[in-house]
Design an enzyme around this catalytic site. Structure first.
Site, mmCIF file in Angstrom:
data_model
loop_
_atom_site.group_PDB
_atom_site.id
_atom_site.type_symbol
_atom_site.label_atom_id
_atom_site.label_comp_id
_atom_site.label_asym_id
_atom_site.label_seq_id
_atom_site.Cartn_x
_atom_site.Cartn_y
_atom_site.Cartn_z
ATOM 1 N N GLY A 22 43.106 -67.959 -47.942
ATOM 2 C CA GLY A 22 42.348 -68.212 -46.715
ATOM 3 C C GLY A 22 42.740 -69.556 -46.108
ATOM 4 N N THR A 56 27.906 -73.694 -45.508
ATOM 5 C CA THR A 56 28.061 -73.795 -44.052
ATOM 6 C C THR A 56 26.873 -74.459 -43.358
ATOM 7 O OG1 THR A 56 28.174 -72.400 -42.061
ATOM 8 C CG2 THR A 56 27.143 -71.419 -43.965
ATOM 9 N N TYR A 81 25.241 -63.925 -41.554
ATOM 10 C CA TYR A 81 26.223 -64.772 -42.242
ATOM 11 C C TYR A 81 25.521 -65.966 -42.894
ATOM 12 C CZ TYR A 81 29.906 -68.310 -42.755
ATOM 13 O OH TYR A 81 30.735 -69.285 -43.240
HETATM 14 N N1 LIG Z 1 35.713 -70.972 -40.928
HETATM 15 C C1 LIG Z 1 34.687 -71.773 -40.628
HETATM 16 O O1 LIG Z 1 34.495 -72.193 -39.476
HETATM 17 C C2 LIG Z 1 33.731 -72.190 -41.721
HETATM 18 C C3 LIG Z 1 32.641 -73.000 -41.362
HETATM 19 C C4 LIG Z 1 31.752 -73.384 -42.363
HETATM 20 C C5 LIG Z 1 31.946 -72.989 -43.666
HETATM 21 N N2 LIG Z 1 32.988 -72.188 -43.981
HETATM 22 C C6 LIG Z 1 33.138 -71.773 -45.379
HETATM 23 O O2 LIG Z 1 34.338 -72.325 -45.891
HETATM 24 C C7 LIG Z 1 34.927 -71.437 -46.842
HETATM 25 C C8 LIG Z 1 36.366 -71.139 -46.462
HETATM 26 O O3 LIG Z 1 36.389 -70.575 -45.159
HETATM 27 P P1 LIG Z 1 37.772 -70.111 -44.472
HETATM 28 O O4 LIG Z 1 37.576 -70.195 -43.004
HETATM 29 O O5 LIG Z 1 38.917 -70.795 -45.120
HETATM 30 O O6 LIG Z 1 37.760 -68.572 -44.855
HETATM 31 P P2 LIG Z 1 38.904 -67.462 -44.629
HETATM 32 O O7 LIG Z 1 40.087 -68.058 -43.935
HETATM 33 O O8 LIG Z 1 38.225 -66.288 -44.011
HETATM 34 O O9 LIG Z 1 39.351 -67.131 -46.122
HETATM 35 C C9 LIG Z 1 38.500 -66.473 -47.003
HETATM 36 C C10 LIG Z 1 39.364 -65.810 -48.046
HETATM 37 O O10 LIG Z 1 38.489 -65.108 -48.934
HETATM 38 C C11 LIG Z 1 39.034 -63.801 -49.133
HETATM 39 N N3 LIG Z 1 37.996 -62.854 -49.510
HETATM 40 C C12 LIG Z 1 37.131 -62.160 -48.723
HETATM 41 N N4 LIG Z 1 36.380 -61.341 -49.452
HETATM 42 C C13 LIG Z 1 36.745 -61.503 -50.748
HETATM 43 C C14 LIG Z 1 36.362 -60.917 -51.977
HETATM 44 N N5 LIG Z 1 35.428 -59.961 -52.027
HETATM 45 N N6 LIG Z 1 36.970 -61.328 -53.099
HETATM 46 C C15 LIG Z 1 37.929 -62.267 -53.076
HETATM 47 N N7 LIG Z 1 38.364 -62.861 -51.954
HETATM 48 C C16 LIG Z 1 37.769 -62.475 -50.797
HETATM 49 C C17 LIG Z 1 39.655 -63.465 -47.789
HETATM 50 O O11 LIG Z 1 40.546 -62.380 -47.914
HETATM 51 P P3 LIG Z 1 40.769 -61.398 -46.639
HETATM 52 O O12 LIG Z 1 41.319 -62.273 -45.552
HETATM 53 O O13 LIG Z 1 41.717 -60.378 -47.166
HETATM 54 O O14 LIG Z 1 39.407 -60.850 -46.300
HETATM 55 C C18 LIG Z 1 40.337 -64.788 -47.460
HETATM 56 O O15 LIG Z 1 41.606 -64.904 -48.072
HETATM 57 C C19 LIG Z 1 34.005 -70.203 -46.867
HETATM 58 O O16 LIG Z 1 33.080 -70.334 -47.908
HETATM 59 C C20 LIG Z 1 33.268 -70.275 -45.545
HETATM 60 O O17 LIG Z 1 32.014 -69.636 -45.607
HETATM 61 C C21 LIG Z 1 33.898 -71.791 -43.043
#
Ligand SMILES: NC(=O)c1ccc[n+]([C@@H]2O[C@H](COP(=O)([O-])OP(=O)(O)OC[C@H]3O[C@@H](n4cnc5c(N)ncnc54)[C@H](OP(=O)(O)O)[C@@H]3O)[C@@H](O)[C@H]2O)c1
Length: 282
Positions: free
Chosen positions: A10, A100, A124
């Site tokens: 991710g 988050t 979410y």
């Molecule tokens: N993005 C934001 O703005 C944001 C803001 C606040 C907090 N966060 C938190 O920060 C963290 C990282 O976010 P990110 O944006 O880097 O997320 P991301 O780019 O969506 O990456 C998440 C990864 O987790 C994988 N995944 C999904 N379901 C899964 C499962 N059942 N088992 C194993 N892996 C799984 C996804 O695979 P697939 O792509 O194949 O589904 C992806 O590789 C998360 O906890 C998120 O809630 C993010």
């Protein structure tokens, strides 16, 4: 140190893997071979590698999709985090997990501190809060880092979408009545290392310093990309309706980092400029 990173493909996961690979033994795990909703798979991965630190960057992060896929969101963001917490606790490893700003409802007049009561508005946010609760219940040896408005080199994010739209010459309309604290994934990964080294435990807010609206973030990103002349119309949340409700204010005060005398991440403007220069310069 041996580190097992879930969600390693991710946006944040890739930066974490890079940051730790410099001097740690890193193993990455992600879909399809590793599904955190499978308790047995979580136990197997941890049992095989025997890490000192487990990092969970895996999540279902599509906020609007979650609104209509509640069971899936709770399974991954809630129970999946719980599975990793149980596996970490059984093995004696530290569990580092990301949560988050969307656990808050946005009604507080000022920035949110770690001790403020969560009250998520969206599916979410509720599913991520369940993940936090499961971790506190099952794995006392944890570090929960609440981050917000994440952008980075390896995934789809707001800044990338704005710059792409500007290149295509479309009219830009961006919400100006939601405030938050942007977080650069590269900075969050580097800071995760610092916080593990400092033996931080419990829940922390971890963002770049300062706050802005989505509109201000778009304007700053365009300026850094040399497109400061592109017009961005400010609109209200009512004019830009999305399936999931968002908090009006989700600014995260990095209260514990400050009170414990730990280093802070750079101001968001500097992080945006560094990101845009590194990724979008001709
Ligand atoms: N993005 C934001 O703005 C944001 C803001 C606040 C907090 N966060 C938190 O920060 C963290 C990282 O976010 P990110 O944006 O880097 O997320 P991301 O780019 O969506 O990456 C998440 C990864 O987790 C994988 N995944 C999904 N379901 C899964 C499962 N059942 N088992 C194993 N892996 C799984 C996804 O695979 P697939 O792509 O194949 O589904 C992806 O590789 C998360 O906890 C998120 O809630 C993010």
């Amino acid at each position: 140190m041996k580190i097992l990173i879930f969600g390693s493909r991710g946006m944040l996961g890739r930066d974490l893997a890079e940051a730790f690979s410099r001097d740690c033994d890193v193993l990455g795990a992600d879909l399809p071979e590793t599904d955190i909703t499978r308790a047995d798979v979580c136990l197997d991965r941890v049992g095989e590698f025997r890490p000192e630190v487990i990092v969970n960057a895996a999540a279902l992060t599509r906020v609007d999709y979650c609104e209509t896929h509640e069971a899936e969101a709770f399974r991954i963001n809630g129970e999946g985090a719980g599975n990793l917490a149980r596996a970490a606790d059984a093995s004696g490893a530290l569990l580092v997990h990301y949560s988050t700003d969307y656990v808050f409802d946005g009604t507080k007049p000022g920035p949110y501190l770690e001790g403020d009561a969560p009250n998520p508005l969206s599916v979410y946010g509720k599913s991520k809060l369940l993940g936090e609760d499961r971790i506190r219940l099952y794995c006392p040896n944890h570090l929960i880092l609440r981050i917000s408005w994440l952008f980075g080199a390896n995934g789809s994010n707001f800044i990338r979408k704005i710059l792409d739209a500007a290149h295509q010459g479309g009219k830009l309309r961006v919400v100006a009545d939601q405030e938050g604290s942007p977080t650069y994934a590269e900075d969050a990964a580097a800071h995760t290392r610092i916080m593990i080294g400092a033996k931080c435990r419990g829940t922390y807010h971890l963002t770049n310093q300062g706050a802005c609206s989505w509109h201000q973030l778009a304007v700053a990103a365009l300026k850094s990309a040399g497109m400061g002349g592109v017009a961005v119309d400010p609109v209200s949340s009512e004019d830009f309706r999305l399936p999931a409700p968002r908090p009006r204010n989700s600014v995260l005060a990095n209260g514990r980092l400050k009170s414990e005398g730990l280093p802070l991440m750079r101001p968001w403007e500097n992080a945006v400029e560094a990101y845009v220069r590194a990724r979008f310069s001709p």
